[in-house]
Write a protein that holds these residues in place. Structure first.
Motif, mmCIF file in Angstrom:
data_model
loop_
_atom_site.group_PDB
_atom_site.id
_atom_site.type_symbol
_atom_site.label_atom_id
_atom_site.label_comp_id
_atom_site.label_asym_id
_atom_site.label_seq_id
_atom_site.Cartn_x
_atom_site.Cartn_y
_atom_site.Cartn_z
ATOM 1 N N LEU A 16 8.321 -2.680 -7.972
ATOM 2 C CA LEU A 16 8.149 -2.881 -6.848
ATOM 3 C C LEU A 16 7.558 -3.601 -6.309
ATOM 4 O O LEU A 16 8.085 -4.258 -5.058
ATOM 5 N N ASN A 17 6.746 -4.308 -7.130
ATOM 6 C CA ASN A 17 5.544 -5.284 -6.294
ATOM 7 C C ASN A 17 5.231 -6.321 -7.102
ATOM 8 O O ASN A 17 4.619 -6.928 -7.760
ATOM 9 N N ASN A 18 7.001 -7.021 -7.446
ATOM 10 C CA ASN A 18 6.812 -8.694 -8.168
ATOM 11 C C ASN A 18 8.093 -9.325 -7.499
ATOM 12 O O ASN A 18 9.037 -9.638 -7.475
ATOM 13 N N HIS A 19 6.663 -9.372 -6.519
ATOM 14 C CA HIS A 19 7.737 -11.074 -5.787
ATOM 15 C C HIS A 19 7.216 -11.951 -5.797
ATOM 16 O O HIS A 19 7.315 -13.111 -5.573
ATOM 17 N N MET A 24 0.504 -0.991 -0.121
ATOM 18 C CA MET A 24 -0.366 -0.052 0.011
ATOM 19 C C MET A 24 0.236 0.916 -0.361
ATOM 20 O O MET A 24 0.608 2.434 -0.871
ATOM 21 N N ALA A 25 2.029 1.612 0.848
ATOM 22 C CA ALA A 25 2.795 2.135 0.784
ATOM 23 C C ALA A 25 3.674 2.891 -0.762
ATOM 24 O O ALA A 25 3.280 4.286 -0.796
ATOM 25 N N THR A 26 3.946 1.723 -1.481
ATOM 26 C CA THR A 26 4.541 2.046 -2.594
ATOM 27 C C THR A 26 3.185 2.670 -3.421
ATOM 28 O O THR A 26 3.706 3.303 -4.458
ATOM 29 N N PHE A 27 2.153 2.061 -2.921
ATOM 30 C CA PHE A 27 0.731 2.810 -4.336
ATOM 31 C C PHE A 27 0.615 4.495 -3.760
ATOM 32 O O PHE A 27 0.895 4.951 -4.965
#
Length: 142
Positions: free
Chosen positions: A50-53, A1-4
């Protein structure tokens, strides 16, 4: 959420910074469109990177990018368009009631609101595509 919220709020800040000069080449619609496109594409790639885990679904990633554009559009309306419209409405009402001249700044602010509204119009198309693609077009993952 923070990265968004961080990424897309910074995107809005950069887009707003491009509107502040209000003259020269940055005031031209096509130039601003290229700058905005680069900013949004860079932010989209950053968000996806950043959201590719591996556990993120296509829905999360598509809505993260499309919703980010929606967040930028909301900040455009609340932070620029509505603020400008309130000033212009007030100046127009004063002009009609008292004959007070409308400030020269009104033309600059109207142009700023116009360019911001145009950006929102253009951003609505990829936003709607990505919202629909979240469930129906797996482009970012599972």
């Amino acid at each position: 959420m923070a990265t968004f919220f961080v990424i897309w709020t910074v995107v809005w800040g950069l887009m707003y910074a491009c509107l502040i000069p209000g003259k020269g080449t940055v005031d031209k619609g096509p130039v601003l469109a290229v700058i905005y496109t680069v900013i949004v594409l860079a932010a989209s790639c950053l968000f996806l990177g950043l959201n590719n885990h591996g556990w993120e679904s296509n829905r999360l990633l598509a809505i993260g990018v499309g919703g980010g554009m929606g967040w930028v559009m909301m900040l455009n309306v609340w932070g620029v368009i509505w603020r400008v419209q309130k000033k212009i409405i007030k100046w127009t009402a004063d002009n009609a009631a008292n004959g007070t001249p409308i400030p020269d700044k009104a033309k600059y602010l109207a142009r700023q609101a116009f360019l911001t509204s145009r950006a929102n119009f253009v951003l609505s198309f990829p936003l709607l595509f990505l919202m629909g693609a979240a469930s129906h077009y797996p482009m970012f993952g599972r």
